[in-house]
Motif scaffolding. Structure first.
Motif, PDB file in Angstrom:
ATOM      1  N   UNK A  50       0.673  -1.357   0.076  1.00 49.64           N
ATOM      2  CA  UNK A  50      -0.063  -0.148  -0.009  1.00 49.64           C
ATOM      3  C   UNK A  50       0.833   1.258   0.178  1.00 49.64           C
ATOM      4  N   UNK A  51       1.951   1.305   0.758  1.00 47.68           N
ATOM      5  CA  UNK A  51       2.690   2.421   0.579  1.00 47.68           C
ATOM      6  C   UNK A  51       3.419   2.722  -0.829  1.00 47.68           C
ATOM      7  N   UNK A  52       4.009   1.304  -1.353  1.00 49.40           N
ATOM      8  CA  UNK A  52       4.305   1.573  -2.791  1.00 49.40           C
ATOM      9  C   UNK A  52       3.366   2.099  -3.761  1.00 49.40           C
ATOM     10  N   UNK A  53       1.995   1.546  -3.344  1.00 52.44           N
ATOM     11  CA  UNK A  53       1.004   2.051  -4.364  1.00 52.44           C
ATOM     12  C   UNK A  53       0.802   3.534  -4.099  1.00 52.44           C
ATOM     13  N   UNK A  54       0.790   3.852  -2.926  1.00 50.89           N
ATOM     14  CA  UNK A  54       0.749   5.382  -2.696  1.00 50.89           C
ATOM     15  C   UNK A  54       1.755   6.301  -3.215  1.00 50.89           C
ATOM     16  N   UNK A  55       2.987   5.881  -3.144  1.00 56.38           N
ATOM     17  CA  UNK A  55       3.900   6.606  -3.819  1.00 56.38           C
ATOM     18  C   UNK A  55       3.730   6.686  -5.492  1.00 56.38           C
ATOM     19  N   UNK A  57       1.016   6.882  -6.552  1.00 59.60           N
ATOM     20  CA  UNK A  57      -0.328   7.715  -6.898  1.00 59.60           C
ATOM     21  C   UNK A  57      -1.561   7.210  -6.592  1.00 59.60           C
ATOM     22  N   UNK A  58      -1.568   5.889  -6.261  1.00 62.03           N
ATOM     23  CA  UNK A  58      -2.763   5.259  -5.994  1.00 62.03           C
ATOM     24  C   UNK A  58      -2.937   4.912  -4.456  1.00 62.03           C
ATOM     25  N   UNK A  59      -4.116   5.783  -4.157  1.00 61.93           N
ATOM     26  CA  UNK A  59      -4.206   5.450  -2.638  1.00 61.93           C
ATOM     27  C   UNK A  59      -5.438   4.483  -2.194  1.00 61.93           C
ATOM     28  N   UNK A  60      -4.692   3.292  -1.615  1.00 63.76           N
ATOM     29  CA  UNK A  60      -5.992   2.361  -1.126  1.00 63.76           C
ATOM     30  C   UNK A  60      -6.274   2.402   0.218  1.00 63.76           C
ATOM     31  N   UNK A  61      -7.526   2.225   0.629  1.00 65.05           N
ATOM     32  CA  UNK A  61      -7.942   2.372   2.034  1.00 65.05           C
ATOM     33  C   UNK A  61      -8.834   1.071   2.322  1.00 65.05           C
ATOM     34  N   UNK A  62      -8.185   0.415   3.312  1.00 62.23           N
ATOM     35  CA  UNK A  62      -8.825  -1.019   3.678  1.00 62.23           C
ATOM     36  C   UNK A  62      -9.438  -0.531   5.185  1.00 62.23           C
ATOM     37  N   UNK A  84      -8.234   5.591  -4.652  1.00 63.97           N
ATOM     38  CA  UNK A  84      -7.951   7.238  -5.347  1.00 63.97           C
ATOM     39  C   UNK A  84      -6.924   7.129  -6.066  1.00 63.97           C
ATOM     40  N   UNK A  85      -6.976   7.783  -7.310  1.00 67.27           N
ATOM     41  CA  UNK A  85      -5.972   8.118  -7.949  1.00 67.27           C
ATOM     42  C   UNK A  85      -6.366   9.165  -8.891  1.00 67.27           C
ATOM     43  N   UNK A  86      -5.476  10.305  -8.572  1.00 62.16           N
ATOM     44  CA  UNK A  86      -5.804  11.491  -9.309  1.00 62.16           C
ATOM     45  C   UNK A  86      -7.334  11.825  -9.198  1.00 62.16           C
ATOM     46  N   UNK A  87      -8.181  12.153 -10.207  1.00 61.92           N
ATOM     47  CA  UNK A  87      -9.393  12.579 -10.063  1.00 61.92           C
ATOM     48  C   UNK A  87     -10.375  11.175 -10.014  1.00 61.92           C
ATOM     49  N   UNK A  88      -9.945  10.159 -10.306  1.00 59.37           N
ATOM     50  CA  UNK A  88     -10.615   8.840 -10.106  1.00 59.37           C
ATOM     51  C   UNK A  88     -10.893   8.192  -8.942  1.00 59.37           C
ATOM     52  N   UNK A  89     -12.080   8.034  -8.482  1.00 54.79           N
ATOM     53  CA  UNK A  89     -12.120   7.209  -7.237  1.00 54.79           C
ATOM     54  C   UNK A  89     -12.809   6.010  -7.289  1.00 54.79           C
ATOM     55  N   UNK A  90     -12.693   5.016  -6.732  1.00 58.28           N
ATOM     56  CA  UNK A  90     -13.603   3.894  -6.917  1.00 58.28           C
ATOM     57  C   UNK A  90     -13.671   3.317  -5.487  1.00 58.28           C
ATOM     58  N   UNK A  91     -14.972   2.586  -5.214  1.00 53.26           N
ATOM     59  CA  UNK A  91     -15.131   2.050  -3.661  1.00 53.26           C
ATOM     60  C   UNK A  91     -16.070   1.009  -3.934  1.00 53.26           C
TER      61      UNK A  91
END
Length: 350
Positions: A50-55, A57-62, A84-91
């Motif tokens: 998750x830290x690598x994904x955040x770097x 630009x992809x922010x995951x929340x579990x 969340x990445x940029x303007x795109x969010x998914x849930x």
């Protein structure tokens, strides 16, 4: 007179009697320790991923993450999963991923709805009764993703043409990197929907019968999600020379049936372009509607409809598909053979 049993023999016999139980207990303790070690390493690996994904630009929340599954599985449970990445969010709703400790690279996932994906303009909302996915990976990356959903429903809003809705009895989706076209960053996609209800298709073709859809395509330059809006993602794909190779695209709706093969891309005006080879039956009214009853459209409409008429004496027989002249998508126009369909103008997708 009875003889006494030697004490040494008695002790040795009892030792071998209890040895299997002692070994089993030691094995259980060792396995328990190993499972908790694997559990801790899984948590550390997830945090690192998750830290690598955040770097990137992809922010995951579990939300409320738990790790369970003792003794033979590792189960990661999120009460809600967001990206969340940029303007795109998914849930998603509650999501559970399971892997056997002896097969950690094969992950089975089950996700609850609702699904919501948006880039601030276009919004996709979905729901289902059951959604499951399996992920097969290797040290080099994803090998195969398979997904099934029962009773899927989807609504797309924010499109220039208005709201789009659809539902079905069952959805299947399979994705894998194409092993023979790695230089093109190609991915294979096979999908099917049974007993689909699509109001737009009903209005275009006619009839309210459910539709069975099947697709087998290859997408080139499929190198992943960059985090932009849908328009930005499509433009990056177009600039990279992305192409959609349609190996087979078919739809069956009552006595109406169509099969398509060919290739599509986006032109500089962001309109679909390419050529399709089409075979159809039972769509005699479609081109007549599109062309306003003009001669060329009526002739092609008769050709499209000849299959069901040939089978009129056998109502349960499979329609005989008629091959049509190639369908060309060029400069915003749709042409079939020598006929340009006059009432159809292809609009930019973004």
């Amino acid at each position: 007179m009875d003889q006494a049993v030697p004490t040494g023999n008695l002790r040795r016999s009892r030792f071998w009697l209890y040895t299997p139980f002692v070994l089993l207990l030691l094995l259980a303790i060792a396995w328990s320790v190993a499972w908790f070690v694997i559990r801790n390493r899984t948590a550390e690996a997830l945090d690192g991923w998750m830290a690598a994904e955040a770097r990137a630009g992809r922010d995951w929340t579990c939300a409320d993450r738990t790790i369970a599954g003792y003794p033979f599985r590792i189960e990661v449970i999120c009460n809600a999963l967001d990206l969340k990445r940029g303007a795109v969010t998914a849930s998603f709703g509650r999501t559970e991923a399971v892997a056997q400790v002896y097969q950690p690279r094969r992950i089975i996932t089950e996700a609850a709805g609702p699904l919501k994906v948006t880039d601030g303009t276009v919004t996709v909302q979905g729901s289902w009764d059951l959604l499951q996915a399996s992920i097969n990976a290797s040290p080099s990356g994803l090998q195969r993703l398979s997904l099934t959903a029962t009773a899927p429903k989807v609504t797309v809003t924010g499109l220039p043409a208005g709201e789009l809705t659809g539902s079905g009895k069952r959805l299947e989706l399979h994705v894998r990197p194409n092993p023979s076209r790695r230089a093109e960053l190609a991915g294979d996609v096979a999908a099917s929907v049974t007993e689909a209800s699509i109001p737009l298709l009903d209005a275009l073709i006619g009839g309210a019968e459910p539709t069975n859809l099947n697709a087998d395509v290859t997408v080139t330059q499929a190198d992943g999600f960059k985090g932009g809006t849908i328009a930005e993602e499509l433009e990056l794909w177009r600039q990279a020379g992305g192409r959609l190779d349609i190996l087979m695209l078919s739809a069956a709706k009552g006595t109406r049936q169509i099969e398509t093969k060919g290739e599509l891309r986006l032109d500089e005006q962001h309109r679909p372009a390419g050529q399709l080879n089409v075979a159809a039956a039972g769509l005699d009214g479609l081109l007549g509607n599109l062309t306003g009853g003009r001669l060329g459209g009526n002739l092609l409409g008769m050709l499209l409809g000849q299959g069901p008429r040939a089978n009129a004496a056998q109502p349960n027989a499979k329609p005989q598909l008629a091959s049509l002249p190639p369908l060309r998508l060029e400069n915003g126009f749709l042409a079939m053979g020598p006929f340009v369909i006059p009432n159809v103008k292809l609009q930019p997708l973004y």
